[in-house]
Enzyme design. Structure first.
Site, PDB file in Angstrom:
ATOM      1  N   GLU A 208      36.305  30.604  26.669  1.00 55.87           N
ATOM      2  CA  GLU A 208      37.251  31.643  27.095  1.00 55.87           C
ATOM      3  C   GLU A 208      38.264  31.043  28.050  1.00 55.87           C
ATOM      4  O   GLU A 208      37.895  30.312  28.964  1.00 55.87           O
ATOM      5  CB  GLU A 208      36.552  32.801  27.841  1.00 55.87           C
ATOM      6  CG  GLU A 208      35.761  33.739  26.974  1.00 55.87           C
ATOM      7  CD  GLU A 208      35.186  34.937  27.746  1.00 55.87           C
ATOM      8  OE1 GLU A 208      35.691  35.267  28.842  1.00 55.87           O
ATOM      9  OE2 GLU A 208      34.223  35.534  27.242  1.00 55.87           O
TER      10      GLU A 208
ATOM     11  N   GLU B  11      28.279  34.474  30.451  1.00 56.34           N
ATOM     12  CA  GLU B  11      28.456  34.498  31.912  1.00 56.34           C
ATOM     13  C   GLU B  11      27.358  35.248  32.657  1.00 56.34           C
ATOM     14  O   GLU B  11      27.599  36.309  33.233  1.00 56.34           O
ATOM     15  CB  GLU B  11      29.821  35.114  32.259  1.00 56.34           C
ATOM     16  CG  GLU B  11      30.989  34.357  31.668  1.00 56.34           C
ATOM     17  CD  GLU B  11      32.337  34.885  32.149  1.00 56.34           C
ATOM     18  OE1 GLU B  11      32.368  35.928  32.825  1.00 56.34           O
ATOM     19  OE2 GLU B  11      33.352  34.242  31.849  1.00 56.34           O
TER      20      GLU B  11
HETATM   21  C1  FCB Z   1      35.264  37.186  31.335  1.00 63.09           C
HETATM   22  C2  FCB Z   1      34.475  38.001  30.350  1.00 63.09           C
HETATM   23  C3  FCB Z   1      35.310  38.638  29.275  1.00 63.09           C
HETATM   24  C4  FCB Z   1      36.634  39.134  29.791  1.00 63.09           C
HETATM   25  C5  FCB Z   1      37.328  38.098  30.630  1.00 63.09           C
HETATM   26  C6  FCB Z   1      38.664  38.507  31.176  1.00 63.09           C
HETATM   27  O1  FCB Z   1      34.580  37.085  32.532  1.00 63.09           O
HETATM   28  O2  FCB Z   1      33.503  37.203  29.721  1.00 63.09           O
HETATM   29  O3  FCB Z   1      34.561  39.637  28.647  1.00 63.09           O
HETATM   30  O4  FCB Z   1      36.474  40.313  30.459  1.00 63.09           O
HETATM   31  O5  FCB Z   1      36.504  37.697  31.686  1.00 63.09           O
END
Ligand code: FCB
Length: 449
Positions: A357, A168
């Site tokens: 994620e 990110e």
């Molecule tokens: C994302 C991050 C991860 C975690 C989640 C909740 O943006 O990549 O490390 O903090 O959010």
């Protein structure tokens, strides 16, 4: 819930994700150098409740137990990150072989249990020594990063096939170099645009270095990517504000990678990034990744905000809109992941998408040694169902990784928001598999009732 693992096909990668600073602890053990998160979290009032990741889940000591838990949950793929300053304490130069040993033990134990390791090279913890020289805002970072990538390939690349270059970039440059709410706590347009350009250069350069070593590596990089809608549907100014916010949050790093350049047409201020570009950079920003990692948690609603510098747009948080939300104040809106997948699929140069994620923080309760996290379970089921829907409609989505294995240090929010499939008691380091973890285990064993 109307799906089973089989609906996704046999080549679909199911996994779980973590990040070094959020779980490892051992912040100064065995020769590790400090990272920007070590120093940022020591500063006053930066992290909720004054928390820091000095110990976190102490994964450094508990890694074998935790990887055994991944195995117990039937999870075949484990995505984790390398702490740059654990293996190169000063960011460049001398190698810390105890740090190398640690990751070798993690990788080897995964492989021994039949778990595929997926490495994220950079998940936000820049060596502090490099920040002292300007960090991501210094163009030298391209050389520092290249040295670090070479080092990871040299010591881990014989056994690791799956790599993600950055985690990110919009979040670590935006929150870290523009808003100052994440490490290293810098503010302002110029530090942000410099950091953004250098991160975008490293994103492609990292891919090129990996590819030059091994042609059968599976190489990707990850993006935060949300559905972004105008607050008032038929309001022209809100609609324009949403387009600008989308250019900033969703497209800034993705499009140059795909060879499309920065989306400055839709967000004029991005023209200023040219100040940091040298001849030939435009081409170097592009690299053909094997996959794009989509990281999605919520959607954003955006309104016109004339006083907001540079963008004249503002995100209206979920509590203000009085919609269902998680402990992060992120709206629970499963169609966002579906819409994000559909939209990414419209870029013909994206070969494959993996959800690297997705997950949620809720107020879990331990009762009689059990954590019945119904809301998280529902959240995961609803989001995975949306992924399946997109897949059925032809989106080339090839994997899904839950964020996250176990409760951990959630950056500026400290330990309060718990995202894990496994509950962690941070005082005793005791782990309890939550209901969501038990459900994921059954899903992956194809044993759902
Ligand atoms: C994302 C991050 C991860 C975690 C989640 C909740 O943006 O990549 O490390 O903090 O959010």
């Amino acid at each position: 819930m109307h799906f089973s693992k089989e609906d996704f096909g046999t080549d679909f990668k199911w996994g779980v994700s973590t990040a070094a600073y959020q779980i490892e602890g051992a912040h100064d053990k065995d020769g590790k150098g400090p990272s920007i998160w070590d120093s940022f979290s020591q500063k006053k009032r930066k992290i909720t409740n004054g928390h820091n990741g000095n110990t976190a889940c102490d994964f450094y000591e508990h890694y074998s137990n935790d990887i055994a838990l991944i195995n117990e949950l039937n999870i075949p793929n484990y995505r984790f990150s390398i702490s740059w300053s654990r293996i190169l304490p000063n960011g460049t130069g001398a190698i810390n072989f105890k740090g190398i040993d640690f990751y070798n033990k993690v990788i080897d134990f995964c492989l021994e249990l039949g778990i595929e390791p997926w490495i994220t090279l950079y998940h936000w913890d820049l060596p502090d020594a490099l920040q002292k020289k300007g960090g991501w805002a210094n163009r030298q970072v391209i050389n520092w990063f290249s040295e670090y990538v070479h080092c990871c390939i040299k010591y881990f690349g014989d056994r690791v096939r799956h790599w993600m270059v950055l985690n990110e970039p919009m979040v670590f440059t935006g929150a870290g170099y523009f808003l100052g709410v994440h490490a290293p706590g810098k503010l302002g347009l110029s530090s942000f645009l410099a950091a953004a350009h250098h991160a975008a250069m490293c994103q492609a350069e990292g891919g090129r270095i990996l590819r030059s070593f091994q042609s059968d590596y599976r190489i990707g990089t990850t993006f935060s990517y949300s559905d972004i809608d105008p607050l008032r549907e038929n309001h022209e100014k809100d609609r324009k504000a949403a387009i600008k916010m989308d250019a900033l949050l969703n497209r800034l790093f993705l499009e140059p990678l795909l060879g499309m350049g920065y989306p400055a047409k839709d967000l004029k201020i991005l023209q200023k990034i040219e100040r940091f570009m040298l001849d030939g950079d435009e081409q170097k920003l592009a690299f053909e990744m094997d996959f794009i990692g989509l990281q999605n948690y919520t959607r954003e609603k955006v309104c016109y905000a004339p006083l907001m510098p540079f963008i004249q747009a503002k995100i209206v948080k979920a509590n203000k809109r009085k919609v269902e939300h998680t402990l992060m104040n992120w709206e629970v809106y499963p169609p966002s992941i579906y819409k994000a997948l559909k939209r990414l699929n419209t870029y013909s140069s994206i070969k494959e998408i993996l959800v690297t994620e997705n997950g949620a923080a809720f107020a879990d309760q331990v009762v009689d040694n059990e954590v019945d996290d119904k809301e998280r379970l529902q959240y995961l089921q609803d989001h995975i169902a949306q992924v399946l829907q997109a897949k059925k409609e032809g989106v080339n989505v090839k994997g899904y990784f839950v964020w996250t294995l176990m409760d951990n240090f959630e950056w500026a929010e400290g330990f309060h928001p718990r995202f894990g499939l496994i509950h962690v008691d941070f005082a005793t380091q005791k782990r309890i598999i939550k209901s969501s973890g038990k459900w994921y285990k059954q899903l992956l064993a194809n044993q759902l009732p």
